[in-house]
Design a protein around this motif. Structure first.
Motif, short mmCIF file in Angstrom:
data_model
loop_
_atom_site.label_atom_id
_atom_site.label_comp_id
_atom_site.label_asym_id
_atom_site.label_seq_id
_atom_site.Cartn_x
_atom_site.Cartn_y
_atom_site.Cartn_z
N ALA A 270 1.77 5.83 -1.82
CA ALA A 270 0.47 5.22 -1.55
C ALA A 270 0.47 3.81 -2.17
CB ALA A 270 -0.66 6.07 -2.12
N PRO A 271 1.04 2.80 -1.51
CA PRO A 271 1.41 2.90 -0.10
C PRO A 271 2.82 3.47 0.11
CG PRO A 271 1.74 0.66 -0.84
CD PRO A 271 1.15 1.42 -2.00
N GLY A 272 2.99 4.03 1.30
CA GLY A 272 4.30 4.46 1.77
C GLY A 272 4.62 3.69 3.04
N SER A 273 5.60 4.15 3.78
CA SER A 273 5.98 3.46 5.01
C SER A 273 6.63 4.43 5.98
CB SER A 273 6.93 2.30 4.71
OG SER A 273 8.14 2.78 4.15
N GLY B 125 9.75 3.72 13.56
CA GLY B 125 10.17 4.45 14.75
C GLY B 125 10.17 3.55 15.95
N THR B 126 10.30 4.14 17.13
CA THR B 126 10.29 3.38 18.37
C THR B 126 9.30 4.00 19.34
OG1 THR B 126 12.15 4.67 19.23
CG2 THR B 126 12.66 2.57 18.16
N LEU B 127 8.69 3.15 20.15
CA LEU B 127 7.71 3.57 21.15
C LEU B 127 8.03 2.86 22.45
CD1 LEU B 127 5.07 4.84 22.16
CD2 LEU B 127 3.84 2.94 21.08
N ASN B 128 8.59 3.59 23.40
CA ASN B 128 8.90 3.00 24.71
C ASN B 128 9.73 1.72 24.53
OD1 ASN B 128 8.76 3.25 27.49
ND2 ASN B 128 6.95 1.94 27.66
N ALA B 129 10.74 1.77 23.65
CA ALA B 129 11.66 0.67 23.34
C ALA B 129 11.04 -0.42 22.47
CB ALA B 129 12.24 0.05 24.61
N VAL B 130 9.81 -0.24 22.01
CA VAL B 130 9.16 -1.18 21.10
C VAL B 130 9.25 -0.61 19.69
CG1 VAL B 130 6.96 -2.24 20.45
CG2 VAL B 130 7.60 -2.06 22.86
N GLY B 131 9.64 -1.44 18.73
CA GLY B 131 9.71 -1.00 17.34
C GLY B 131 8.32 -0.79 16.77
N VAL B 132 8.14 0.28 16.01
CA VAL B 132 6.86 0.58 15.35
C VAL B 132 7.10 0.70 13.86
CG1 VAL B 132 4.88 2.13 15.22
CG2 VAL B 132 6.10 1.87 17.39
N SER B 133 6.32 -0.02 13.07
CA SER B 133 6.39 0.14 11.62
C SER B 133 4.99 0.45 11.09
CB SER B 133 6.95 -1.11 10.95
OG SER B 133 6.14 -2.24 11.22
N TYR B 134 4.93 1.25 10.06
CA TYR B 134 3.66 1.66 9.47
C TYR B 134 3.73 1.43 7.97
CZ TYR B 134 0.16 4.80 7.46
OH TYR B 134 -0.87 5.34 6.71
N ALA B 135 2.67 0.83 7.44
CA ALA B 135 2.53 0.66 5.99
C ALA B 135 1.18 1.23 5.59
CB ALA B 135 2.64 -0.81 5.60
N GLY B 136 1.17 2.16 4.69
CA GLY B 136 -0.07 2.82 4.27
C GLY B 136 0.27 4.12 3.57
N GLN B 137 -0.74 4.92 3.35
CA GLN B 137 -0.50 6.20 2.69
C GLN B 137 0.36 7.12 3.55
OE1 GLN B 137 -3.73 8.99 2.25
NE2 GLN B 137 -3.08 9.54 0.19
N VAL B 138 1.35 7.74 2.95
CA VAL B 138 2.22 8.70 3.63
C VAL B 138 2.46 9.88 2.69
CG1 VAL B 138 4.45 9.10 4.75
CG2 VAL B 138 3.40 6.82 4.87
N ALA C 196 -6.09 1.70 0.06
CA ALA C 196 -5.35 0.61 0.69
C ALA C 196 -5.51 0.67 2.21
CB ALA C 196 -3.88 0.69 0.31
N LEU C 197 -5.37 -0.48 2.84
CA LEU C 197 -5.43 -0.56 4.30
C LEU C 197 -4.17 0.05 4.90
CD1 LEU C 197 -7.32 -1.87 6.50
CD2 LEU C 197 -5.74 -3.83 6.45
N ASN C 198 -4.34 0.84 5.95
CA ASN C 198 -3.21 1.39 6.71
C ASN C 198 -2.97 0.50 7.92
OD1 ASN C 198 -3.12 3.97 5.13
ND2 ASN C 198 -5.15 4.18 6.03
N VAL C 199 -1.72 0.11 8.16
CA VAL C 199 -1.42 -0.84 9.23
C VAL C 199 -0.23 -0.37 10.06
CG1 VAL C 199 -0.89 -3.23 9.83
CG2 VAL C 199 -2.25 -2.75 7.79
N LEU C 200 -0.45 -0.28 11.39
CA LEU C 200 0.63 -0.08 12.35
C LEU C 200 0.97 -1.43 12.96
CD1 LEU C 200 -0.60 3.04 14.37
CD2 LEU C 200 1.59 2.89 13.18
N THR C 201 2.27 -1.76 13.01
CA THR C 201 2.70 -3.04 13.58
C THR C 201 3.73 -2.77 14.67
OG1 THR C 201 2.35 -4.14 11.44
CG2 THR C 201 3.67 -5.30 13.09
N PHE C 202 3.56 -3.44 15.82
CA PHE C 202 4.48 -3.29 16.95
C PHE C 202 5.34 -4.55 17.07
CE2 PHE C 202 0.44 -1.14 18.19
CZ PHE C 202 0.88 0.17 18.05
N SER C 203 6.61 -4.37 17.40
CA SER C 203 7.52 -5.51 17.51
C SER C 203 7.26 -6.34 18.76
CB SER C 203 8.97 -5.03 17.50
OG SER C 203 9.25 -4.22 18.64
N ALA C 204 6.52 -5.80 19.70
CA ALA C 204 6.10 -6.51 20.91
C ALA C 204 4.72 -5.99 21.28
CB ALA C 204 7.09 -6.28 22.05
N PRO C 205 3.92 -6.77 22.00
CA PRO C 205 2.56 -6.31 22.35
C PRO C 205 2.60 -4.99 23.12
CG PRO C 205 2.79 -8.65 22.78
CD PRO C 205 4.17 -8.16 22.46
#
Length: 225
Positions: free
Chosen positions: A36-39, A42-55, A99-108
């Motif tokens: 807390a925070p953790g991370s 992964g991938t979503l339909n060939a788009v990279g996904v990263s997460y920062a927040g509680q895990v 803390a804020l939880n944030v999902l970030t995609f490598s492409a829209p």
């Protein structure tokens, strides 16, 4: 008299192609680090996904959470065509971190969908408050604890043992939220995949007929010359 034949093969082929609705694709989470925070990543339909927040340490990235995303009627509906059980991953948290939880995609990502499992419990509501307003697509009980659908009010998704999927309309490179404390709940994120039209069997007959017609047109032009 010369005869000119025009065979609009491309248009004809498109006319008989059967459109196929794009299927919902869910993130294949490949790694996580509890904290807390953790991370997580992964991938979503060939788009990279990263997460920062509680895990939490009981998050699942190897597909063994498939049974938790059940029954399918609670997670398939509206624009959502497949359940997160098709991948079987889940990132879990309990909301005790501010803390804020944030999902970030490598492409829209267009119109992402966010699946929620076991949010709150009977008599104790828990919620996610997002940076954008989602729309509810489907909800219902889960196979482990029962419960009901999540609910949506503005930017906030709440539940008393709530389960379901919400959708964010538009193009997103990130989604962020805060959440309230409760013992244990989970999420994952998905989007519609891209599926091209599938030609019907009659397409091939049309193509063969078009080629034959082109050959006939050439012979007639040659005879008329």
């Amino acid at each position: 008299m010369k005869m000119t034949w025009t065979i609009p093969l491309a248009g004809a082929l498109l006319a008989v192609a059967t459109p196929v609705a794009a299927q919902t694709v869910w993130t294949d989470w490949s790694a996580f680090s509890a904290g807390a925070p953790g991370s997580a990543s992964g991938t979503l339909n060939a788009v990279g996904v990263s997460y920062a927040g509680q895990v939490l340490g009981n998050s699942v990235v190897n597909g063994s959470a498939a049974g938790l995303w059940a029954p399918s009627t609670s997670f398939i509906g509206g624009t959502v065509t497949t359940s997160p059980s098709t991948v079987g991953d889940m990132i879990t948290l309990n909301g005790t971190s501010t803390a804020l939880n944030v999902l970030t995609f490598s492409a829209p990502v267009t119109n992402p969908v966010f699946a929620i499992w076991s949010l709150g419990q009977p008599g104790l509501q828990a919620s996610f408050t997002f940076d954008a307003a989602p729309t509810l697509q489907v909800g219902g009980p889960n196979a482990n604890y029962g419960g009901q659908s999540v609910s949506v009010l503005g930017n906030t998704v709440s539940g008393f043992e709530g389960n379901g999927v919400v959708q964010f309309n538009g193009s997103f490179t990130s989604i962020s939220w805060t959440n309230t404390p409760e013992h244990y709940y989970g999420f994952t994120v998905g989007t519609a995949g891209t599926t091209p039209p599938i030609p019907e069997p009659s397409t091939w007959a049309l193509l063969a007929g078009g080629i034959a017609a082109l050959g006939l047109a050439r012979r007639r032009r040659s005879a008329a010359s």
